[in-house]
Design a protein around this motif. Structure first.
Motif, PDB file in Angstrom:
ATOM      1  N   ARG A  96       0.823  -1.209   0.000  1.00 18.54           N
ATOM      2  CA  ARG A  96       0.000   0.000   0.000  1.00 18.54           C
ATOM      3  C   ARG A  96       0.858   1.261   0.000  1.00 18.54           C
ATOM      4  O   ARG A  96       0.568   2.227  -0.718  1.00 18.54           O
ATOM      5  N   THR A  97       1.918   1.271   0.802  1.00 21.43           N
ATOM      6  CA  THR A  97       2.800   2.437   0.850  1.00 21.43           C
ATOM      7  C   THR A  97       3.451   2.705  -0.496  1.00 21.43           C
ATOM      8  O   THR A  97       3.568   3.851  -0.948  1.00 21.43           O
ATOM      9  N   PHE A  98       3.840   1.601  -1.151  1.00 24.31           N
ATOM     10  CA  PHE A  98       4.477   1.744  -2.471  1.00 24.31           C
ATOM     11  C   PHE A  98       3.503   2.344  -3.475  1.00 24.31           C
ATOM     12  O   PHE A  98       3.843   3.263  -4.233  1.00 24.31           O
ATOM     13  N   PHE A  99       2.253   1.826  -3.504  1.00 25.53           N
ATOM     14  CA  PHE A  99       1.264   2.333  -4.448  1.00 25.53           C
ATOM     15  C   PHE A  99       0.885   3.776  -4.127  1.00 25.53           C
ATOM     16  O   PHE A  99       0.654   4.588  -5.034  1.00 25.53           O
ATOM     17  N   THR A 100       0.815   4.107  -2.834  1.00 29.83           N
ATOM     18  CA  THR A 100       0.516   5.493  -2.458  1.00 29.83           C
ATOM     19  C   THR A 100       1.607   6.437  -2.941  1.00 29.83           C
ATOM     20  O   THR A 100       1.327   7.542  -3.436  1.00 29.83           O
ATOM     21  N   SER A 101       2.856   6.000  -2.833  1.00 27.38           N
ATOM     22  CA  SER A 101       3.968   6.827  -3.313  1.00 27.38           C
ATOM     23  C   SER A 101       3.906   7.005  -4.825  1.00 27.38           C
ATOM     24  O   SER A 101       4.196   8.087  -5.349  1.00 27.38           O
ATOM     25  N   LEU A 102       3.516   5.931  -5.531  1.00 28.28           N
ATOM     26  CA  LEU A 102       3.415   6.039  -6.990  1.00 28.28           C
ATOM     27  C   LEU A 102       2.325   7.024  -7.398  1.00 28.28           C
ATOM     28  O   LEU A 102       2.484   7.789  -8.353  1.00 28.28           O
ATOM     29  N   PRO A 106       3.562  12.291  -8.921  1.00 33.94           N
ATOM     30  CA  PRO A 106       3.463  13.474  -9.814  1.00 33.94           C
ATOM     31  C   PRO A 106       3.251  14.788  -9.084  1.00 33.94           C
ATOM     32  O   PRO A 106       3.476  15.853  -9.674  1.00 33.94           O
ATOM     33  N   LEU A 107       2.817  14.746  -7.808  1.00 28.25           N
ATOM     34  CA  LEU A 107       2.597  15.994  -7.075  1.00 28.25           C
ATOM     35  C   LEU A 107       3.909  16.728  -6.816  1.00 28.25           C
ATOM     36  O   LEU A 107       3.929  17.961  -6.719  1.00 28.25           O
ATOM     37  N   VAL A 108       5.000  15.981  -6.669  1.00 26.77           N
ATOM     38  CA  VAL A 108       6.286  16.605  -6.344  1.00 26.77           C
ATOM     39  C   VAL A 108       7.272  16.502  -7.500  1.00 26.77           C
ATOM     40  O   VAL A 108       8.414  16.941  -7.367  1.00 26.77           O
ATOM     41  N   MET A 109       6.835  15.906  -8.595  1.00 26.43           N
ATOM     42  CA  MET A 109       7.735  15.733  -9.735  1.00 26.43           C
ATOM     43  C   MET A 109       7.778  17.030 -10.550  1.00 26.43           C
ATOM     44  O   MET A 109       6.739  17.615 -10.845  1.00 26.43           O
ATOM     45  N   THR A 153      -6.924  11.917  -6.582  1.00 21.93           N
ATOM     46  CA  THR A 153      -6.759  10.755  -5.709  1.00 21.93           C
ATOM     47  C   THR A 153      -6.549  11.172  -4.261  1.00 21.93           C
ATOM     48  O   THR A 153      -7.167  10.625  -3.340  1.00 21.93           O
ATOM     49  N   VAL A 154      -5.685  12.147  -4.052  1.00 23.61           N
ATOM     50  CA  VAL A 154      -5.401  12.619  -2.685  1.00 23.61           C
ATOM     51  C   VAL A 154      -6.651  13.227  -2.051  1.00 23.61           C
ATOM     52  O   VAL A 154      -6.969  12.960  -0.876  1.00 23.61           O
ATOM     53  N   ILE A 155      -7.394  14.020  -2.824  1.00 24.81           N
ATOM     54  CA  ILE A 155      -8.596  14.674  -2.278  1.00 24.81           C
ATOM     55  C   ILE A 155      -9.665  13.645  -1.935  1.00 24.81           C
ATOM     56  O   ILE A 155     -10.264  13.677  -0.846  1.00 24.81           O
TER      57      ILE A 155
END
Length: 281
Positions: A96-102, A106-109, A153-155
Motif C-alpha cells: 500500500r505504501t508503495f502504491f501510495t507513493s506512486l 506526480p505531485l512533487v515531480m 486521488t489525494v482529495i
C-alpha cells in the motif's frame, strides 16, 4: 463565543491578501486601460475586449484549452476517484505504501521531467503500435490527466478516510448491490471531493505550459503557449483583457461549486438529523 482579532492579526491578513491578490487586481484594472502601454493609464476603455473577441488565434487557442481542460477534468475525476477509493477502503494491504507513493509522485515531480517522460512514452508507443499519430489534443489530454489524477486521488482518499463506512455496510447488509451502494450512498458522500478535484484539474490543465509544450504539435497550441509567445514580444493590453476574463470564469466556477457543496452539506446534515429523530435519538 466570538473572539476579536488583534491589530497584529488584522495587519498580517491585510498584508497577506494584498500580496496574493494585488497583482491580479492591477491586471484587471489595466485591462480597461485606453493606452497601448500597459503601465501608463490613459483613461477607461473596453476596446481591448472588443479587439480580443476579433483575435482568431487567441480565441482558437482558448477554445482548444477549454476543450482539453474539460476532458482532463472528467478523466482525472473518474480514475482518481477509483484510485482514492481503493487506497481508502482496502486498508493496509501489502504494498500500500508503495502504491501510495506512486500515485502521489506526480505531485512533487518537476513538470519538465513529466513532460520529457511523456514525450518519450508517446514516441515509443507510436513506433510500437502506431499510436498516437503525431502530437495534438489526445497527447495533451492524456498528459494533463496523468498528473491531475494524482490531485483527485489525494482529495478523494482524504474525504473517504473521514467517512463512516458503516453506512455502506448497512446498505450491503440490506441487500443492495455494490454498484447501487456506490451510486446511491458513496458517490453522494464524496461528491464535494469529486467537484473540488474536477475544478482543480480543470484549472491546472488550463494553466499548464511546460508539459503541453513537450507533448503538443503543429496546430495544437494551447492558450498558455500562445500567451507566452506573445508576452515575450511585450505585454499587450489584449492579454490583460484575456486574463481578466479567465479570472472571472474561474471565480464564477468556484462560487457555484461552493454554493453547490454548501447546499449538499446542509441536505446531508438534515438527512442525518431526520434519521436520528426517526430512530428515537
Amino acid at each position: 463565543m466570538t473572539r476579536r482579532l488583534s491589530p497584529f492579526v488584522i495587519s498580517a491578513m491585510v498584508f497577506g491578501f494584498a500580496f496574493l491578490y494585488g497583482p491580479i487586481v492591477s491586471l484587471i484594472v489595466y485591462s480597461f486601460n485606453e493606452s497601448k502601454l500597459v503601465t501608463v493609464w490613459g483613461g477607461f476603455s473596453t476596446k481591448w475586449y472588443g479587439e480580443l473577441l476579433q483575435n482568431e488565434q487567441i480565441l482558437s487557442a482558448a477554445f482548444l484549452s477549454l476543450k482539453i481542460a474539460l476532458m482532463t477534468g472528467i478523466i482525472a475525476v473518474v480514475f482518481g476517484t477509483l484510485a482514492g477509493m481503493a487506497l481508502a477502503r482496502y486498508g493496509n494491504f501489502r504494498g500500500r505504501t508503495f502504491f501510495t507513493s506512486l500515485v502521489t509522485g506526480p505531485l512533487v515531480m518537476p513538470d519538465v521531467i513529466i513532460g520529457i517522460s511523456l514525450l518519450l512514452m508517446f514516441v515509443s508507443t507510436q513506433q510500437w503500435f502506431g499510436w498516437p499519430e503525431g502530437r495534438g489534443v489526445d497527447t495533451i489530454t492524456i498528459a494533463h490527466a496523468t498528473f491531475c489524477m494524482a490531485y483527485v486521488t489525494v482529495i478523494v482518499q482524504s474525504r473517504m478516510s473521514s467517512l463512516d463506512g458503516s453506512v455502506e455496510e448497512a446498505a450491503l447488509d440490506l441487500g443492495a448491490r455494490p454498484a447501487k451502494v456506490f451510486f446511491t450512498v458513496t458517490l453522494p458522500l464524496i461528491a464535494p471531493a469529486c467537484i473540488a478535484g474536477f475544478l482543480l484539474s480543470f484549472t491546472l490543465s488550463l494553466d499548464d505550459l511546460v508539459i503541453a509544450s513537450f507533448v503538443s504539435g503543429p496546430g495544437s497550441s494551447t492558450l498558455p503557449m500562445v500567451v507566452f509567445s506573445k508576452v515575450r514580444l511585450g505585454v499587450s493590453p489584449q492579454i490583460n483583457a484575456l486574463a481578466t476574463i479567465i479570472v472571472g470564469i474561474v471565480t464564477l466556477a468556484v462560487i457555484c461549486a461552493g454554493i453547490l457543496m454548501y447546499r449538499q452539506e446542509k441536505r446531508r446534515q438534515a438527512d442525518i438529523q431526520r434519521a436520528l429523530q426517526q430512530a428515537g435519538y
